[in-house]
Design a protein around this motif. Structure first.
Motif, PDB file in Angstrom:
ATOM      1  N   HIS A   1       0.815  -1.234   0.000  1.00 26.64           N
ATOM      2  CA  HIS A   1       0.000   0.000   0.000  1.00 26.64           C
ATOM      3  C   HIS A   1       0.836   1.267   0.000  1.00 26.64           C
ATOM      4  O   HIS A   1       0.756   2.087   0.905  1.00 26.64           O
ATOM      5  CB  HIS A   1      -0.954   0.013   1.194  1.00 26.64           C
ATOM      6  CG  HIS A   1      -1.780  -1.206   1.276  1.00 26.64           C
ATOM      7  ND1 HIS A   1      -2.773  -1.483   0.372  1.00 26.64           N
ATOM      8  CD2 HIS A   1      -1.716  -2.251   2.135  1.00 26.64           C
ATOM      9  CE1 HIS A   1      -3.315  -2.652   0.665  1.00 26.64           C
ATOM     10  NE2 HIS A   1      -2.691  -3.153   1.722  1.00 26.64           N
ATOM     11  N   ILE A   2       1.643   1.404  -1.024  1.00 28.86           N
ATOM     12  CA  ILE A   2       2.564   2.544  -1.086  1.00 28.86           C
ATOM     13  C   ILE A   2       1.922   3.740  -1.785  1.00 28.86           C
ATOM     14  O   ILE A   2       2.290   4.879  -1.565  1.00 28.86           O
ATOM     15  CB  ILE A   2       3.842   2.149  -1.861  1.00 28.86           C
ATOM     16  CG1 ILE A   2       4.560   0.995  -1.147  1.00 28.86           C
ATOM     17  CG2 ILE A   2       4.780   3.318  -2.027  1.00 28.86           C
ATOM     18  CD1 ILE A   2       5.154   1.341   0.179  1.00 28.86           C
ATOM     19  N   ARG A   3       0.922   3.468  -2.630  1.00 24.82           N
ATOM     20  CA  ARG A   3       0.354   4.485  -3.514  1.00 24.82           C
ATOM     21  C   ARG A   3      -0.023   5.774  -2.783  1.00 24.82           C
ATOM     22  O   ARG A   3       0.302   6.856  -3.232  1.00 24.82           O
ATOM     23  CB  ARG A   3      -0.898   3.895  -4.153  1.00 24.82           C
ATOM     24  CG  ARG A   3      -1.074   4.277  -5.563  1.00 24.82           C
ATOM     25  CD  ARG A   3      -2.128   3.356  -6.122  1.00 24.82           C
ATOM     26  NE  ARG A   3      -2.847   4.088  -7.130  1.00 24.82           N
ATOM     27  CZ  ARG A   3      -3.227   3.563  -8.289  1.00 24.82           C
ATOM     28  NH1 ARG A   3      -2.959   2.305  -8.570  1.00 24.82           N
ATOM     29  NH2 ARG A   3      -3.868   4.287  -9.151  1.00 24.82           N
TER      30      ARG A   3
ATOM     31  N   ASP B   1      13.328  -2.556   4.065  1.00 21.30           N
ATOM     32  CA  ASP B   1      14.094  -2.969   5.250  1.00 21.30           C
ATOM     33  C   ASP B   1      13.182  -3.191   6.450  1.00 21.30           C
ATOM     34  O   ASP B   1      13.452  -4.025   7.303  1.00 21.30           O
ATOM     35  CB  ASP B   1      15.154  -1.915   5.603  1.00 21.30           C
ATOM     36  CG  ASP B   1      16.195  -1.797   4.505  1.00 21.30           C
ATOM     37  OD1 ASP B   1      16.320  -2.778   3.727  1.00 21.30           O
ATOM     38  OD2 ASP B   1      16.857  -0.743   4.396  1.00 21.30           O
ATOM     39  N   ILE B   2      12.140  -2.377   6.549  1.00 26.05           N
ATOM     40  CA  ILE B   2      11.128  -2.608   7.586  1.00 26.05           C
ATOM     41  C   ILE B   2       9.754  -2.574   6.933  1.00 26.05           C
ATOM     42  O   ILE B   2       9.587  -1.953   5.879  1.00 26.05           O
ATOM     43  CB  ILE B   2      11.194  -1.531   8.723  1.00 26.05           C
ATOM     44  CG1 ILE B   2      10.885  -0.136   8.157  1.00 26.05           C
ATOM     45  CG2 ILE B   2      12.523  -1.556   9.450  1.00 26.05           C
ATOM     46  CD1 ILE B   2      10.590   0.897   9.245  1.00 26.05           C
ATOM     47  N   PRO B   3       8.763  -3.237   7.539  1.00 28.46           N
ATOM     48  CA  PRO B   3       7.419  -3.181   6.969  1.00 28.46           C
ATOM     49  C   PRO B   3       6.773  -1.812   7.189  1.00 28.46           C
ATOM     50  O   PRO B   3       7.218  -1.044   8.046  1.00 28.46           O
ATOM     51  CB  PRO B   3       6.656  -4.269   7.729  1.00 28.46           C
ATOM     52  CG  PRO B   3       7.417  -4.508   8.975  1.00 28.46           C
ATOM     53  CD  PRO B   3       8.842  -4.137   8.718  1.00 28.46           C
ATOM     54  N   ASN B   4       5.749  -1.518   6.415  1.00 29.32           N
ATOM     55  CA  ASN B   4       5.055  -0.237   6.487  1.00 29.32           C
ATOM     56  C   ASN B   4       4.066  -0.257   7.650  1.00 29.32           C
ATOM     57  O   ASN B   4       2.867  -0.234   7.461  1.00 29.32           O
ATOM     58  CB  ASN B   4       4.341  -0.001   5.143  1.00 29.32           C
ATOM     59  CG  ASN B   4       3.629   1.327   5.100  1.00 29.32           C
ATOM     60  OD1 ASN B   4       3.862   2.202   5.946  1.00 29.32           O
ATOM     61  ND2 ASN B   4       2.743   1.490   4.125  1.00 29.32           N
TER      62      ASN B   4
ATOM     63  N   LEU C   1       3.401   0.868  12.061  1.00 28.60           N
ATOM     64  CA  LEU C   1       3.774   1.799  13.121  1.00 28.60           C
ATOM     65  C   LEU C   1       4.837   1.222  14.071  1.00 28.60           C
ATOM     66  O   LEU C   1       5.834   1.877  14.365  1.00 28.60           O
ATOM     67  CB  LEU C   1       2.526   2.208  13.919  1.00 28.60           C
ATOM     68  CG  LEU C   1       2.776   3.226  15.038  1.00 28.60           C
ATOM     69  CD1 LEU C   1       3.262   4.553  14.480  1.00 28.60           C
ATOM     70  CD2 LEU C   1       1.507   3.451  15.863  1.00 28.60           C
ATOM     71  N   ASN C   2       4.625  -0.014  14.523  1.00 30.24           N
ATOM     72  CA  ASN C   2       5.553  -0.590  15.499  1.00 30.24           C
ATOM     73  C   ASN C   2       6.984  -0.634  14.997  1.00 30.24           C
ATOM     74  O   ASN C   2       7.915  -0.209  15.684  1.00 30.24           O
ATOM     75  CB  ASN C   2       5.131  -2.024  15.863  1.00 30.24           C
ATOM     76  CG  ASN C   2       4.056  -1.991  16.930  1.00 30.24           C
ATOM     77  OD1 ASN C   2       3.842  -0.938  17.553  1.00 30.24           O
ATOM     78  ND2 ASN C   2       3.376  -3.111  17.116  1.00 30.24           N
ATOM     79  N   ALA C   3       7.122  -1.163  13.771  1.00 29.44           N
ATOM     80  CA  ALA C   3       8.454  -1.291  13.195  1.00 29.44           C
ATOM     81  C   ALA C   3       9.070   0.095  13.018  1.00 29.44           C
ATOM     82  O   ALA C   3      10.264   0.313  13.293  1.00 29.44           O
ATOM     83  CB  ALA C   3       8.363  -2.001  11.862  1.00 29.44           C
ATOM     84  N   ALA C   4       8.262   1.053  12.607  1.00 33.02           N
ATOM     85  CA  ALA C   4       8.770   2.397  12.356  1.00 33.02           C
ATOM     86  C   ALA C   4       9.200   3.043  13.676  1.00 33.02           C
ATOM     87  O   ALA C   4      10.220   3.745  13.747  1.00 33.02           O
ATOM     88  CB  ALA C   4       7.700   3.235  11.680  1.00 33.02           C
ATOM     89  N   GLN C   5       8.424   2.785  14.728  1.00 33.46           N
ATOM     90  CA  GLN C   5       8.755   3.360  16.030  1.00 33.46           C
ATOM     91  C   GLN C   5      10.090   2.817  16.544  1.00 33.46           C
ATOM     92  O   GLN C   5      10.929   3.562  17.044  1.00 33.46           O
ATOM     93  CB  GLN C   5       7.645   3.011  17.022  1.00 33.46           C
ATOM     94  CG  GLN C   5       7.234   4.192  17.857  1.00 33.46           C
ATOM     95  CD  GLN C   5       5.842   3.988  18.436  1.00 33.46           C
ATOM     96  OE1 GLN C   5       5.289   2.880  18.387  1.00 33.46           O
ATOM     97  NE2 GLN C   5       5.281   5.032  18.982  1.00 33.46           N
ATOM     98  N   LYS C   6      10.244   1.533  16.350  1.00 31.07           N
ATOM     99  CA  LYS C   6      11.474   0.886  16.807  1.00 31.07           C
ATOM    100  C   LYS C   6      12.680   1.522  16.103  1.00 31.07           C
ATOM    101  O   LYS C   6      13.666   1.898  16.739  1.00 31.07           O
ATOM    102  CB  LYS C   6      11.398  -0.615  16.495  1.00 31.07           C
ATOM    103  CG  LYS C   6      12.334  -1.446  17.340  1.00 31.07           C
ATOM    104  CD  LYS C   6      12.000  -2.932  17.173  1.00 31.07           C
ATOM    105  CE  LYS C   6      13.317  -3.715  17.087  1.00 31.07           C
ATOM    106  NZ  LYS C   6      13.167  -4.949  16.347  1.00 31.07           N
ATOM    107  N   LEU C   7      12.547   1.679  14.790  1.00 30.28           N
ATOM    108  CA  LEU C   7      13.641   2.280  14.020  1.00 30.28           C
ATOM    109  C   LEU C   7      13.872   3.721  14.473  1.00 30.28           C
ATOM    110  O   LEU C   7      15.010   4.185  14.573  1.00 30.28           O
ATOM    111  CB  LEU C   7      13.324   2.226  12.524  1.00 30.28           C
ATOM    112  CG  LEU C   7      14.371   2.868  11.605  1.00 30.28           C
ATOM    113  CD1 LEU C   7      15.732   2.190  11.757  1.00 30.28           C
ATOM    114  CD2 LEU C   7      13.940   2.808  10.139  1.00 30.28           C
TER     115      LEU C   7
END
Ligand code: ATP
Ligand code: MG
Length: 470
Positions: free
Chosen positions: A405-407, A445-448, A450-456
């Motif tokens: 869902h990048i669009r 590198d990470i999925p789209n 919230l959790n993964a983004a927060q960690k990064l």
């Protein structure tokens, strides 16, 4: 005697009004023309010998009690809209132009006077709405004949017709494009002689005609005529500069004017979207400014898409085209028009696809259409191969979009979230973190999420020496 069917209730009402007012009345111009060739039209022009305003009021009152009639006393014209029909009424008139003024002197006249002042024979046709000869066509200039043979020519001396109102030169070419008609040689030659007079016409009116040319089934017809008559440099300098081929050491490049027209025609087979068509017209507009001959590489046009994006803004301003989302859309397609090519050629990486999706957003399908239209090679097997590759790109785009869902992607971490997390005032670190998170998602590198983004975000902050709020 040639007749046309005037079945619509509108004509009955006009007949009734004309009879009760004792006014000789005719349908004239575009409607009669379009009716004879089976083309749809939504506007009808009536001319009467007498007051067009009075007639309009009467017709309006017969059609419906509260219709608003707009009228222009100085021109003796009136107009209103009824159930989607745009009806215009004018008293028959005679026009005489003087050299020192753009506006003609107008006097009352006969139907013949009124037909004389019209631009092309196919537009002089009038059909009676009077009781005695309802539907009869009055055709003093053999307009029906020209309509059958597909000819655009002026009823009177073309030099006078064009000099009186130079917009007619654009209209001649516009009708030739819309109807796929030929402009008669004397008329064409007169456009050549009078081309400079287009300078007295307002840009808005020129652009209206230009857009109609662009919306024709095969827009190259109009552009080739604009070029052939010499009008093009006066109305669209940048496009005319695409013309021509330079040679160096016996190597030439392709002529970008004809290439652009081919792309425009290709695209027009698949879409009637005006701004998508404009993006075809402008996709290579930056080429003349970026043209270089490089030893070993031949002719190159590095960065023409960026130059083109910038030129698009100037051209839109100059041509008085809309400067909001329409222009931004065209700029985006011009800027991105090369991007799918390496993806199609090389091993397709998911990351490149995600980036393209992110940059193109909802316009990705339009961009692919433009790219496919941009293949103008004469080598059929080459065209087939590239199209097949683009098909793979399209499939990949669909797959990745379904998955990631990048669009309409908005990175899950906002600037505010970063400020809160590290108790920051606005500063450049926020932008850096945001960008790196976006890149990590686009690169896969990470999925789209919230959790993964927060960690990064916390990892990046730590690396930068920022303190996490507890
Ligand atoms: P369309 O409605 O498809 O643009 P049209 O021929 O109906 O085509 P209009 O602008 O609606 O064009 O004009 C109606 C009629 O008025 C024309 O058919 C023509 O007879 C006359 N006309 C319009 N503009 C001019 C002009 N600049 N010079 C002379 N006659 C004109
Ligand atoms: Mg019309």
């Amino acid at each position: 005697m040639e007749k046309i069917e005037l079945n619509h209730i509108i004509f009955q009402k006009v007949k009734e009004a004309a009879t009760s007012l004792g006014l000789d009345t005719y349908v004239v111009g575009g409607y009669v023309r379009d009716q004879l060739i089976g083309r749809k039209s939504k506007d009808i022009d009536f001319v009467c010998v007498g007051s067009g305003i009075e007639l309009a009021r009467k017709v309006a009152s017969l059609l419906s009690p509260n219709l608003k009639v707009n009228f222009f006393k100085t021109y003796g014209t009136a107009q209103f809209v009824w159930e989607g029909w745009e009806l215009e009424f004018v008293g028959a008139r005679k026009e005489s132009y003087r050299k020192d003024s753009r506006n003609p002197l107008i006097e009352e006249g006969s139907l013949t006077d009124d037909q004389n002042r019209r631009d092309f024979t196919i537009n002089t046709l009038a059909a009676s709405v009077n009781v005695d000869d309802f539907g009869k066509i009055i055709d003093p200039f053999n307009g029906i004949e020209d309509l059958k043979n597909g000819i655009i020519q002026t009823p009177l001396n073309p030099d006078i017709t064009f000099s009186d109102d130079p917009l007619r030169m654009m209209r001649a070419i516009r009708f030739a494009s819309q109807l796929n008609f030929t402009v008669a040689e004397p008329t064409l030659k007169a456009i050549e002689r009078n081309k400079e007079r287009i300078g007295i016409i307002t840009q808005e009116r020129i652009t209206t005609e230009l857009n109609k040319i662009i919306l024709a089934k095969k827009p190259s017809i109009g552009f080739l005529l604009l070029d052939q008559t010499g009008l093009l440099p006066f109305i669209f300098q940048e496009l005319s500069e695409l013309k021509g081929v330079d040679y160096f050491k016996n190597q030439g490049h392709k002529d970008n004017f004809y290439h652009t027209l081919q792309v425009l025609d290709n695209l027009s087979e698949n879409t009637e979207h005006l701004w998508l068509r404009w993006s075809a017209i402008l996709h290579d507009i930056g080429k003349p400014k970026s043209k270089r001959f490089e030893e070993g590489n031949g002719w190159t046009f590095h960065g023409h898409e960026v130059i083109g994006e910038r030129m698009t803004q100037n051209i839109f301003k100059k041509l008085k085209l809309p400067l909001n989302q329409e222009m931004k859309y065209v700029q985006k397609l011009v800027r991105l028009h090369l991007r799918p090519i390496p993806i199609a050629r090389d091993e397709i990486s998911d990351s490149a696809i995600r980036r393209l999706l992110f940059d193109a957003g909802d316009d990705i399908d339009d961009l692919m259409m433009l790219c496919e239209a941009d293949i103008t090679s004469k080598n059929e097997s080459k065209v087939k191969r590239i199209l097949a590759n683009f098909q793979i790109v399209r499939t990949k785009l669909r797959e990745i979009e379904e998955k990631d869902h990048i669009r309409n992607f908005e990175p899950p971490i906002s600037g505010e979230l970063i400020m809160q997390a590290f108790d920051l005032k606005p500063c450049k670190e926020i932008g850096i973190i945001k960008n790196q998170i976006k890149d990590a998602i686009l690169d896969g590198d990470i999925p789209n999420e919230l959790n993964a983004a927060q960690k990064l975000m916390f990892q990046l902050g730590e690396k930068m020496g920022l303190k996490k709020v507890v």
